[in-house]
Design a protein around this motif. Structure first.
Motif, short mmCIF file in Angstrom:
data_model
loop_
_atom_site.label_atom_id
_atom_site.label_comp_id
_atom_site.label_asym_id
_atom_site.label_seq_id
_atom_site.Cartn_x
_atom_site.Cartn_y
_atom_site.Cartn_z
N ASN A 89 -15.54 -46.33 27.51
CA ASN A 89 -15.86 -45.31 28.51
C ASN A 89 -15.52 -43.93 27.95
N ALA A 90 -15.97 -42.91 28.66
CA ALA A 90 -15.87 -41.54 28.13
C ALA A 90 -14.43 -41.15 27.82
N GLN A 91 -13.47 -41.75 28.53
CA GLN A 91 -12.08 -41.35 28.32
C GLN A 91 -11.54 -41.79 26.95
N ASP B 271 -6.39 -50.89 23.73
CA ASP B 271 -7.38 -50.75 24.80
C ASP B 271 -6.80 -49.91 25.93
N MET B 272 -5.53 -49.55 25.80
CA MET B 272 -4.85 -48.82 26.86
C MET B 272 -4.68 -47.36 26.43
N MET B 273 -5.48 -46.49 27.00
CA MET B 273 -5.45 -45.10 26.57
C MET B 273 -4.11 -44.43 26.89
N LEU C 244 -12.33 -50.81 24.35
CA LEU C 244 -12.63 -50.15 25.62
C LEU C 244 -13.83 -49.23 25.44
#
Lengths: 141, 116
Positions: free
Chosen positions: B53-55, B32-34, B51
């Protein structure tokens, strides 16, 4: 590739976390069109992407300039944010001053600057408190 | 393993990228940690994450990943789907939790690429 260096300029919008990374995506496409190797493209785009995220989180956006010449891809990230008080500390993996809401977005783990260093051949940080930061990164071709 | 098998093993719902079902992938990672994905991942083609979102899509794009699986029934937003389409990244969603989803894929022969 021509002997003259190619220069690309991007503005990084500081208001919108969603758009962070747009410049890196464009650079990735440009480098692919120029026939740069996959490994170099990945290293450049990850380093620049982390830089973009940092500028959005900490500095309200900034500018990204990418210069491609016969020997290297150079990325210059310039912002007018608060500056980095202690660069050595900021370079430590796991050290972060990002707010909690950034962590819930998947960033802010204190990996940004170390990642940028990890993926580039040379990195230089110039920072002045209250004035801003310039980060220059080079990936050799 | 083909992307099609990932969908089958995880009983996942396909969101975008049906035309990539026969693409071959050799390794995956779950996070979950980009920032960690950007730091530690090398040549993994599939990202499992909770996660949204767009990232997530941008991170996958930077890492040359071709498939993102959302765990715990998470659904990507419309702008994420659009980004994935542009980037040619397959998106799917599974009801399974991260631990189980990773375990099922690993047991089916999809490793993490380390030491391979």
């Amino acid at each position: 590739m021509s002997e003259e260096a190619l220069r690309f300029h991007f503005d990084v919008d500081g208001d919108d976390f969603t758009s962070a990374g747009q410049a890196s995506v464009q650079v990735k496409k440009l480098l692919r069109e120029l026939g740069v190797s996959t490994d170099v493209i990945r290293r450049v785009s990850i380093a620049m992407y982390e830089g973009e995220i940092n500028m959005v989180i900490h500095a309200g956006g900034g500018k990204a300039d990418v210069i491609v010449d016969e020997t290297a891809v150079t990325i210059v990230l310039t912002d007018e944010g608060p500056g980095i008080p202690n660069i050595a500390q900021a370079m430590q993996e796991g050290y972060s001053t990002a707010p909690d809401n950034v962590r819930s977005l998947g960033f802010g783990a204190g990996m940004g600057l170390p990642n940028m260093k990890r993926y580039t051949d040379h990195m230089e940080i110039e920072s002045q408190l209250g004035q801003g930061t310039v980060i220059t990164m080079r990936v050799d071709l | 393993m083909e992307i099609r098998q990932i969908q089958e093993v995880l009983e996942a719902q396909m969101i975008v990228g049906e035309d990539s079902l026969d693409k071959d992938v050799h390794s995956a990672c779950g996070s979950d940690m980009m920032s960690d994905v950007l730091a530690y991942v090398k040549d993994q083609a599939v990202l499992l994450t909770g996660l949204v979102n767009a990232q997530v899509i941008r991170t996958a794009q930077m890492m040359d990943m071709i498939c993102v699986v959302f765990v715990r029934s998470k659904q990507p937003t419309a702008d994420m789907v659009e980004l994935a389409q542009e980037a040619g990244i397959t998106l799917m969603s599974t009801k399974k939790r991260m631990y189980e989803a990773c375990g099922l894929l690993y047991a089916s022969g999809l490793g993490n690429g380390a030491g391979a």
